[in-house]
Enzyme design. Structure first.
Site, mmCIF file in Angstrom:
data_model
loop_
_atom_site.group_PDB
_atom_site.id
_atom_site.type_symbol
_atom_site.label_atom_id
_atom_site.label_comp_id
_atom_site.label_asym_id
_atom_site.label_seq_id
_atom_site.Cartn_x
_atom_site.Cartn_y
_atom_site.Cartn_z
ATOM 1 N N HIS A 157 0.849 -1.189 0.000
ATOM 2 C CA HIS A 157 0.000 0.000 0.000
ATOM 3 C C HIS A 157 0.884 1.238 0.000
ATOM 4 C CE1 HIS A 157 -3.975 -1.721 1.878
ATOM 5 N NE2 HIS A 157 -4.070 -1.614 0.573
ATOM 6 N N CYS A 251 -1.998 2.706 9.301
ATOM 7 C CA CYS A 251 -3.012 1.703 8.988
ATOM 8 C C CYS A 251 -4.150 1.708 10.005
ATOM 9 C CB CYS A 251 -2.381 0.316 8.932
ATOM 10 S SG CYS A 251 -1.350 0.018 7.483
#
Length: 258
Positions: A157, A251
Protein backbone atom coordinates in the site's frame (compact mmCIF):
# COMPACT_ATOMS: atom_id res chain seq x y z
CA UNK A 1 -10.12 3.97 14.71
CA UNK A 2 -11.26 0.42 15.46
CA UNK A 3 -10.23 -1.60 18.50
CA UNK A 4 -8.42 -4.84 17.58
CA UNK A 5 -10.75 -7.02 19.64
CA UNK A 6 -10.77 -9.70 16.94
CA UNK A 7 -7.24 -9.18 15.59
CA UNK A 8 -5.52 -12.31 14.36
CA UNK A 9 -3.40 -13.49 11.45
CA UNK A 10 -5.39 -16.38 10.02
CA UNK A 11 -4.69 -15.86 6.30
CA UNK A 12 -1.99 -14.33 4.08
CA UNK A 13 -2.67 -11.32 1.85
CA UNK A 14 0.67 -9.51 2.27
CA UNK A 15 4.27 -10.60 2.96
CA UNK A 16 4.15 -9.52 6.61
CA UNK A 17 1.48 -12.08 7.49
CA UNK A 18 2.44 -15.54 8.77
CA UNK A 19 -0.35 -17.59 10.40
CA UNK A 20 2.25 -19.91 11.96
CA UNK A 21 3.39 -17.08 14.26
CA UNK A 22 1.14 -16.75 17.31
CA UNK A 23 -0.71 -13.46 17.80
CA UNK A 24 -1.24 -11.99 21.25
CA UNK A 25 -4.56 -10.19 20.84
CA UNK A 26 -4.41 -8.80 24.38
CA UNK A 27 -1.01 -7.23 23.66
CA UNK A 28 -2.27 -5.86 20.34
CA UNK A 29 -5.14 -4.22 22.21
CA UNK A 30 -2.78 -2.68 24.78
CA UNK A 31 -0.53 -1.28 22.04
CA UNK A 32 -3.55 0.08 20.18
CA UNK A 33 -4.89 1.72 23.35
CA UNK A 34 -1.55 3.50 23.77
CA UNK A 35 -1.88 4.94 20.25
CA UNK A 36 -5.49 5.96 20.91
CA UNK A 37 -4.47 7.70 24.16
CA UNK A 38 -1.55 9.43 22.44
CA UNK A 39 -3.83 11.00 19.83
CA UNK A 40 -6.15 12.26 22.56
CA UNK A 41 -3.22 13.67 24.54
CA UNK A 42 -2.19 15.62 21.42
CA UNK A 43 -5.64 17.21 21.32
CA UNK A 44 -7.26 15.14 18.59
CA UNK A 45 -10.80 13.80 18.67
CA UNK A 46 -10.92 10.09 17.99
CA UNK A 47 -14.13 8.43 16.77
CA UNK A 48 -14.50 4.67 16.97
CA UNK A 49 -16.11 2.20 14.59
CA UNK A 50 -17.31 -1.02 16.18
CA UNK A 51 -15.18 -4.10 15.42
CA UNK A 52 -16.98 -6.97 13.68
CA UNK A 53 -16.34 -10.61 14.61
CA UNK A 54 -14.70 -12.49 11.77
CA UNK A 55 -12.94 -9.40 10.40
CA UNK A 56 -9.50 -9.54 12.04
CA UNK A 57 -8.03 -6.75 9.87
CA UNK A 58 -10.73 -4.22 10.68
CA UNK A 59 -8.31 -2.59 13.13
CA UNK A 60 -6.62 -1.20 10.02
CA UNK A 61 -9.33 1.43 9.66
CA UNK A 62 -7.35 3.60 7.23
CA UNK A 63 -8.44 1.15 4.54
CA UNK A 64 -12.16 1.68 5.14
CA UNK A 65 -12.62 4.90 3.14
CA UNK A 66 -11.06 8.17 2.01
CA UNK A 67 -12.60 11.43 3.25
CA UNK A 68 -11.87 14.74 1.50
CA UNK A 69 -13.90 17.94 1.96
CA UNK A 70 -16.45 15.94 3.92
CA UNK A 71 -17.05 13.59 0.96
CA UNK A 72 -16.60 9.87 1.59
CA UNK A 73 -15.28 7.50 -1.04
CA UNK A 74 -15.86 4.03 0.34
CA UNK A 75 -13.50 1.11 -0.11
CA UNK A 76 -13.75 -1.90 -2.38
CA UNK A 77 -11.23 -4.48 -1.21
CA UNK A 78 -9.26 -6.66 -3.61
CA UNK A 79 -9.14 -9.62 -1.23
CA UNK A 80 -12.35 -11.43 -0.31
CA UNK A 81 -11.16 -11.81 3.30
CA UNK A 82 -11.63 -8.07 3.86
CA UNK A 83 -14.61 -7.37 1.62
CA UNK A 84 -17.15 -7.17 4.46
CA UNK A 85 -15.22 -4.33 6.11
CA UNK A 86 -16.38 -1.86 3.46
CA UNK A 87 -20.11 -1.86 4.30
CA UNK A 88 -19.31 -1.74 8.02
CA UNK A 89 -17.35 1.46 7.51
CA UNK A 90 -19.97 2.98 5.22
CA UNK A 91 -22.64 2.28 7.85
CA UNK A 92 -20.59 4.28 10.37
CA UNK A 93 -20.38 7.28 8.04
CA UNK A 94 -24.11 7.22 7.36
CA UNK A 95 -24.84 7.01 11.08
CA UNK A 96 -22.56 9.95 11.83
CA UNK A 97 -23.98 12.62 9.55
CA UNK A 98 -21.99 12.18 6.33
CA UNK A 99 -24.27 12.63 3.33
CA UNK A 100 -21.97 12.44 0.28
CA UNK A 101 -20.92 8.80 0.33
CA UNK A 102 -19.92 6.85 -2.78
CA UNK A 103 -19.92 3.08 -2.93
CA UNK A 104 -17.06 2.59 -5.42
CA UNK A 105 -17.27 0.57 -8.60
CA UNK A 106 -13.52 -0.11 -8.73
CA UNK A 107 -10.95 -1.46 -6.30
CA UNK A 108 -9.50 0.99 -3.82
CA UNK A 109 -8.45 0.36 -0.25
CA UNK A 110 -9.01 3.81 1.18
CA UNK A 111 -6.10 5.67 2.66
CA UNK A 112 -3.97 2.60 2.23
CA UNK A 113 -3.42 3.84 -1.31
CA UNK A 114 -4.67 7.45 -1.25
CA UNK A 115 -2.54 10.17 0.37
CA UNK A 116 -3.96 13.68 0.38
CA UNK A 117 -1.64 16.68 0.04
CA UNK A 118 -2.61 20.34 -0.33
CA UNK A 119 -2.42 20.19 -4.14
CA UNK A 120 -2.94 16.54 -5.10
CA UNK A 121 -4.21 13.14 -4.14
CA UNK A 122 -1.35 10.68 -4.48
CA UNK A 123 -2.55 7.20 -5.39
CA UNK A 124 -0.62 3.94 -5.19
CA UNK A 125 -1.19 0.98 -7.47
CA UNK A 126 0.49 -2.27 -8.36
CA UNK A 127 -0.75 -4.55 -5.60
CA UNK A 128 -4.20 -3.38 -4.43
CA UNK A 129 -5.72 -0.17 -5.86
CA UNK A 130 -6.34 0.01 -9.63
CA UNK A 131 -5.97 2.83 -12.19
CA UNK A 132 -9.75 2.75 -12.58
CA UNK A 133 -10.00 3.36 -8.83
CA UNK A 134 -7.75 6.38 -9.25
CA UNK A 135 -9.98 7.80 -11.98
CA UNK A 136 -13.06 7.22 -9.84
CA UNK A 137 -11.47 9.15 -6.97
CA UNK A 138 -10.56 12.07 -9.23
CA UNK A 139 -14.10 12.35 -10.57
CA UNK A 140 -15.66 12.08 -7.12
CA UNK A 141 -13.37 14.48 -5.26
CA UNK A 142 -12.67 16.86 -8.16
CA UNK A 143 -8.97 16.93 -7.28
CA UNK A 144 -6.03 15.85 -9.45
CA UNK A 145 -4.97 12.29 -8.70
CA UNK A 146 -1.33 11.35 -9.31
CA UNK A 147 -0.81 7.62 -9.90
CA UNK A 148 2.32 6.05 -8.44
CA UNK A 149 3.45 2.49 -9.19
CA UNK A 150 4.63 0.33 -6.29
CA UNK A 151 7.09 -2.49 -7.02
CA UNK A 152 8.03 -4.12 -3.70
CA UNK A 153 5.36 -6.45 -2.25
CA UNK A 154 6.45 -5.55 1.30
CA UNK A 155 5.19 -2.05 0.52
CA UNK A 156 1.89 -3.19 -0.88
CA UNK A 157 0.00 0.00 0.00
CA UNK A 158 1.13 3.57 -0.57
CA UNK A 159 0.88 4.32 3.14
CA UNK A 160 3.70 1.87 3.83
CA UNK A 161 6.06 3.79 1.53
CA UNK A 162 4.97 7.44 1.70
CA UNK A 163 3.57 9.83 4.28
CA UNK A 164 2.20 13.38 3.99
CA UNK A 165 3.78 15.61 6.63
CA UNK A 166 2.16 19.00 6.02
CA UNK A 167 0.61 20.69 2.99
CA UNK A 168 2.72 19.50 0.05
CA UNK A 169 5.57 18.24 2.24
CA UNK A 170 6.03 14.49 2.18
CA UNK A 171 8.48 11.75 3.06
CA UNK A 172 8.92 8.52 1.13
CA UNK A 173 11.10 5.47 0.43
CA UNK A 174 12.26 5.78 -3.21
CA UNK A 175 13.01 2.09 -3.78
CA UNK A 176 9.35 1.19 -3.24
CA UNK A 177 8.47 2.87 -6.56
CA UNK A 178 9.20 2.38 -10.25
CA UNK A 179 11.80 4.69 -11.82
CA UNK A 180 9.09 6.70 -13.54
CA UNK A 181 7.14 7.19 -10.33
CA UNK A 182 10.33 8.23 -8.54
CA UNK A 183 10.84 10.90 -11.21
CA UNK A 184 7.29 12.15 -10.72
CA UNK A 185 7.81 12.38 -6.96
CA UNK A 186 11.12 14.19 -7.41
CA UNK A 187 9.49 16.76 -9.74
CA UNK A 188 6.47 17.38 -7.53
CA UNK A 189 8.28 17.23 -4.19
CA UNK A 190 11.93 18.29 -4.66
CA UNK A 191 12.32 18.94 -0.93
CA UNK A 192 10.80 15.67 0.24
CA UNK A 193 12.42 13.76 3.08
CA UNK A 194 13.89 10.57 1.62
CA UNK A 195 13.82 7.59 3.95
CA UNK A 196 16.34 4.74 3.89
CA UNK A 197 15.70 1.00 3.83
CA UNK A 198 16.34 0.48 7.54
CA UNK A 199 13.50 2.77 8.58
CA UNK A 200 11.25 1.65 5.72
CA UNK A 201 11.67 -1.98 6.77
CA UNK A 202 10.08 -1.26 10.18
CA UNK A 203 7.19 0.56 8.43
CA UNK A 204 8.54 3.88 9.65
CA UNK A 205 6.62 5.61 6.87
CA UNK A 206 3.32 4.21 8.12
CA UNK A 207 3.01 7.36 10.19
CA UNK A 208 0.50 10.12 10.88
CA UNK A 209 1.31 13.85 10.95
CA UNK A 210 -0.90 16.76 12.00
CA UNK A 211 1.58 19.26 10.58
CA UNK A 212 3.57 19.50 13.81
CA UNK A 213 3.37 16.16 15.61
CA UNK A 214 4.40 13.00 13.78
CA UNK A 215 3.34 9.70 15.30
CA UNK A 216 5.44 6.85 13.94
CA UNK A 217 6.77 3.39 14.86
CA UNK A 218 9.31 3.76 17.65
CA UNK A 219 11.79 1.52 15.82
CA UNK A 220 12.30 4.19 13.13
CA UNK A 221 14.93 6.03 15.16
CA UNK A 222 16.92 7.61 12.32
CA UNK A 223 13.74 8.88 10.69
CA UNK A 224 12.59 10.41 13.96
CA UNK A 225 15.85 12.34 14.11
CA UNK A 226 15.46 13.56 10.52
CA UNK A 227 11.93 14.77 11.31
CA UNK A 228 13.07 16.65 14.41
CA UNK A 229 15.72 18.38 12.31
CA UNK A 230 12.88 19.64 10.11
CA UNK A 231 11.05 21.04 13.11
CA UNK A 232 8.53 18.26 13.74
CA UNK A 233 7.79 16.77 17.13
CA UNK A 234 8.05 13.00 16.99
CA UNK A 235 6.13 10.47 19.07
CA UNK A 236 7.33 6.88 18.75
CA UNK A 237 4.91 4.10 19.56
CA UNK A 238 5.14 0.32 19.65
CA UNK A 239 2.64 -1.51 17.45
CA UNK A 240 4.83 -4.58 16.95
CA UNK A 241 1.95 -7.01 17.46
CA UNK A 242 -0.16 -5.34 14.80
CA UNK A 243 2.87 -5.35 12.49
CA UNK A 244 2.28 -9.10 12.20
CA UNK A 245 -0.74 -8.17 10.10
CA UNK A 246 1.28 -5.76 7.95
CA UNK A 247 0.19 -2.50 9.54
CA UNK A 248 1.28 0.17 11.96
CA UNK A 249 0.31 3.72 12.98
CA UNK A 250 -1.27 4.98 9.76
CA UNK A 251 -3.01 1.70 8.99
CA UNK A 252 -4.84 2.08 12.31
CA UNK A 253 -5.85 5.66 11.60
CA UNK A 254 -8.53 6.99 9.26
CA UNK A 255 -8.31 10.79 8.86
CA UNK A 256 -11.55 12.75 8.52
CA UNK A 257 -11.09 15.85 6.35
CA UNK A 258 -13.86 18.42 6.26
Amino acid sequence: MCRPEHFDVSYVINPWMDPSKPVDTALALLQWEALYSLYRSLGHRVDLVNPVPGLPDMVFSANGATVVDGKVLGARFRNVQRAAEAPAHQAWYRANGFTEIRDPLHVNEGEGDFAVTRSWILAGRGFRCTPEGHQEAQEFFGRPVIGLELVDPRFYHLDTALCVLDGDEIMYYPQAFTPGSREVLARLFPDALLVDQQDADVLGLNAVSDGLNVVLPEAAQKLAGQLRTRGFRTHGTDLSELLKGGGSVKCCTQELRF
